[in-house]
Design a protein around this motif. Structure first.
Motif, mmCIF file in Angstrom:
data_model
loop_
_atom_site.group_PDB
_atom_site.id
_atom_site.type_symbol
_atom_site.label_atom_id
_atom_site.label_comp_id
_atom_site.label_asym_id
_atom_site.label_seq_id
_atom_site.Cartn_x
_atom_site.Cartn_y
_atom_site.Cartn_z
ATOM 1 N N LYS A 1 -40.821 -72.975 -43.531
ATOM 2 C CA LYS A 1 -41.339 -74.011 -43.609
ATOM 3 C C LYS A 1 -42.838 -74.346 -42.969
ATOM 4 C CE LYS A 1 -37.156 -76.633 -44.241
ATOM 5 N NZ LYS A 1 -36.209 -77.701 -43.493
ATOM 6 N N ILE A 2 -42.849 -73.818 -41.671
ATOM 7 C CA ILE A 2 -44.091 -74.001 -40.866
ATOM 8 C C ILE A 2 -45.245 -73.043 -41.630
ATOM 9 C CG2 ILE A 2 -44.806 -73.102 -38.535
ATOM 10 C CD1 ILE A 2 -42.490 -73.633 -37.531
ATOM 11 N N VAL A 3 -44.989 -71.819 -42.019
ATOM 12 C CA VAL A 3 -45.940 -70.938 -42.714
ATOM 13 C C VAL A 3 -46.595 -71.659 -44.074
ATOM 14 C CG1 VAL A 3 -46.128 -68.715 -43.556
ATOM 15 C CG2 VAL A 3 -45.129 -68.866 -41.558
ATOM 16 N N LEU A 4 -45.619 -72.040 -44.694
ATOM 17 C CA LEU A 4 -46.138 -72.576 -46.035
ATOM 18 C C LEU A 4 -47.004 -73.905 -45.695
ATOM 19 C CD1 LEU A 4 -42.944 -72.193 -48.218
ATOM 20 C CD2 LEU A 4 -44.636 -70.858 -48.177
ATOM 21 N N ILE B 1 -45.912 -61.882 -36.323
ATOM 22 C CA ILE B 1 -44.634 -61.105 -36.087
ATOM 23 C C ILE B 1 -44.194 -61.000 -34.744
ATOM 24 C CG2 ILE B 1 -43.697 -58.758 -36.062
ATOM 25 C CD1 ILE B 1 -45.241 -58.275 -38.548
ATOM 26 N N ARG B 2 -45.032 -60.958 -33.777
ATOM 27 C CA ARG B 2 -44.832 -61.194 -32.359
ATOM 28 C C ARG B 2 -44.071 -62.648 -32.078
ATOM 29 N NH1 ARG B 2 -49.784 -61.248 -28.917
ATOM 30 N NH2 ARG B 2 -48.601 -60.494 -26.889
ATOM 31 N N GLU B 3 -44.631 -63.592 -32.468
ATOM 32 C CA GLU B 3 -43.911 -64.904 -32.289
ATOM 33 C C GLU B 3 -42.537 -65.081 -32.946
ATOM 34 O OE1 GLU B 3 -45.206 -66.712 -29.938
ATOM 35 O OE2 GLU B 3 -46.943 -65.045 -30.004
ATOM 36 N N ILE B 4 -42.435 -64.529 -34.059
ATOM 37 C CA ILE B 4 -41.058 -64.428 -34.929
ATOM 38 C C ILE B 4 -40.076 -63.733 -33.833
ATOM 39 C CG2 ILE B 4 -39.784 -63.755 -36.835
ATOM 40 C CD1 ILE B 4 -42.336 -64.424 -38.810
ATOM 41 N N VAL C 1 -43.000 -63.798 -44.898
ATOM 42 C CA VAL C 1 -41.960 -64.143 -43.934
ATOM 43 C C VAL C 1 -40.749 -63.598 -44.334
ATOM 44 C CG1 VAL C 1 -40.497 -66.363 -43.030
ATOM 45 C CG2 VAL C 1 -43.229 -66.361 -43.287
ATOM 46 N N THR C 2 -40.339 -63.640 -45.623
ATOM 47 C CA THR C 2 -38.943 -63.040 -46.105
ATOM 48 C C THR C 2 -38.794 -61.625 -45.893
ATOM 49 O OG1 THR C 2 -39.018 -64.711 -48.239
ATOM 50 C CG2 THR C 2 -37.467 -62.684 -48.408
ATOM 51 N N VAL D 1 -49.532 -69.172 -50.787
ATOM 52 C CA VAL D 1 -48.040 -69.876 -50.605
ATOM 53 C C VAL D 1 -47.064 -68.740 -50.948
ATOM 54 C CG1 VAL D 1 -46.452 -71.513 -51.341
ATOM 55 C CG2 VAL D 1 -48.533 -72.297 -50.655
ATOM 56 N N ILE D 2 -47.310 -68.094 -52.038
ATOM 57 C CA ILE D 2 -46.448 -67.092 -52.697
ATOM 58 C C ILE D 2 -46.551 -65.824 -51.722
ATOM 59 C CG2 ILE D 2 -46.171 -65.228 -54.243
ATOM 60 C CD1 ILE D 2 -47.168 -67.348 -56.550
ATOM 61 N N GLY D 3 -47.721 -65.460 -51.090
ATOM 62 C CA GLY D 3 -48.005 -64.272 -50.193
ATOM 63 C C GLY D 3 -46.949 -64.826 -49.003
ATOM 64 N N ALA D 4 -47.221 -65.831 -48.388
ATOM 65 C CA ALA D 4 -46.805 -66.353 -47.088
ATOM 66 C C ALA D 4 -45.149 -66.314 -47.368
ATOM 67 C CB ALA D 4 -47.224 -67.666 -46.762
#
Length: 334
Positions: free
Chosen positions: A87-90, A236-239, A135-136, A128-131
């Motif tokens: 949700k945040i990324v999108l 990626i670090r923050e995830i 993330v997935t 949005v598709i790339g994000a």
């Protein structure tokens, strides 16, 4: 028998080809034993078969037990974090692209408003598709390789005494910290894509665009892929922090190591003598109407480059010392 055949097929078709024959024999033997027990109790054969198959359960679940391994892209252990990050990324991606479109209109950096809107919509959809895909993939990798993933066989032998200690307050990672960092990194990605168009000196009375860019666009574009990669590494670090929820020795080393590419790129980027647009600083000098040597020639861009590089190195050193202190503290405690 037709019902049993259908059930056996529904189970075995979900299994690896080299296991199907053996498991089919085993499953048919199990069904025969259960069927014999049911018919002894007086049930007709067709009703007994239905009862046995219902007791065995849904074919996909039974096949999963035969496989012995779970098959899902993102499991329940981290799915709640996946939805939060997604949700945040999108939202950040869509919001950043919309802000970029608004800035384009406000600064007049467009030739055709309709074309600009259509291009923005296209960028919004692809972004949005790339994000979503990015993330997935990151969470799928965490699901696949995380050593702390809860597996079905481990859940059956759960022992409360195996639970980790409650982390000390200084070792806990509040979710707001990595979430805010991810938002800033995503905004930085949008900004990085539009820097040559937006960053510079603007003039109302200048023909052909009304802006003197800060950077040499051809040089900046050559670095852009690396900038985006470094920002993705930052996400990626923050995830990793968000998923872990606590500082550990492995997370500390992982976090520090992934910060190194950003430092290296910063040094290479700002040491490039052709990075800045000379016309930008010439206009700055003309506007300042001064003989200050800092504003003459290439003195100012050199000063800016050295300042940014120095601050980046200082920040990395501070982070490295903090990480080392955390590792030592945790090693002593264990």
């Amino acid at each position: 028998m037709e019902l049993i055949d259908r059930y056996v097929y529904a189970v075995t078709r979900r299994l690896p080809a080299d296991q199907r024959a053996d498991i089919e024999r085993e499953l048919r033997g199990l069904i025969e034993d259960m069927l014999a027990k049911e018919t002894k109790e007086g049930l007709p054969t067709d009703k007994a078969a239905e009862t046995v198959l219902k007791n065995l359960g849904y074919p996909a679940l039974l096949a999963a037990r035969y496989r012995g391994t779970e098959q899902h892209l993102i499991g329940p252990d981290i799915f709640h974090l996946y939805t939060i990050v997604l949700k945040i990324v999108l939202l950040a991606t869509a919001g950043g692209l919309l802000i970029a479109m608004v800035v384009s209109f406000l600064t007049g950096r467009f030739s055709n408003p309709v074309q600009t809107v259509l291009e923005t919509i296209g960028s919004l959809i692809s972004g949005v598709i790339g994000a979503f895909g990015g993330v997935t993939l990151i969470f799928a990798a965490i699901e696949r390789y995380s050593p702390e993933k809860v597996r079905a066989e481990a859940a059956e032998s759960f022992d409360p005494h195996d639970l980790p200690d409650v982390p000390q307050k200084k070792d806990r990672i509040h979710p707001a910290d990595p979430i805010a960092s991810m938002v800033f990194a995503l905004i930085a990605m949008i900004v990085a894509l539009y820097v040559p168009r937006f960053v510079g000196l603007y003039w109302i009375d200048m023909p052909e665009g009304g802006m003197i860019p800060l950077f040499n666009e051809s040089v900046y574009r050559a670095y852009l892929p690396f900038i985006l990669v470094v920002l993705v590494i930052g996400v990626i670090r923050e995830i990793g922090k968000l998923v872990a929820g606590r500082w550990t020795i492995s997370l500390s080393v992982f976090y520090l190591a992934l910060g190194l590419p950003g430092l290296i790129l910063t040094i290479l980027f700002f040491r490039d003598p052709n990075l800045f647009n000379p016309a930008f600083f010439e206009e700055i000098h003309a506007l300042s109407n001064t003989q200050d040597p800092m504003l003459l020639g290439m003195a100012l861009p050199q000063f800016i480059s050295r300042l940014i590089i120095g601050l980046s190195i200082f920040g990395f050193v501070v982070e490295a010392v903090t990480t080392l202190a955390r590792i030592v503290r945790q090693a002593i405690r264990t």
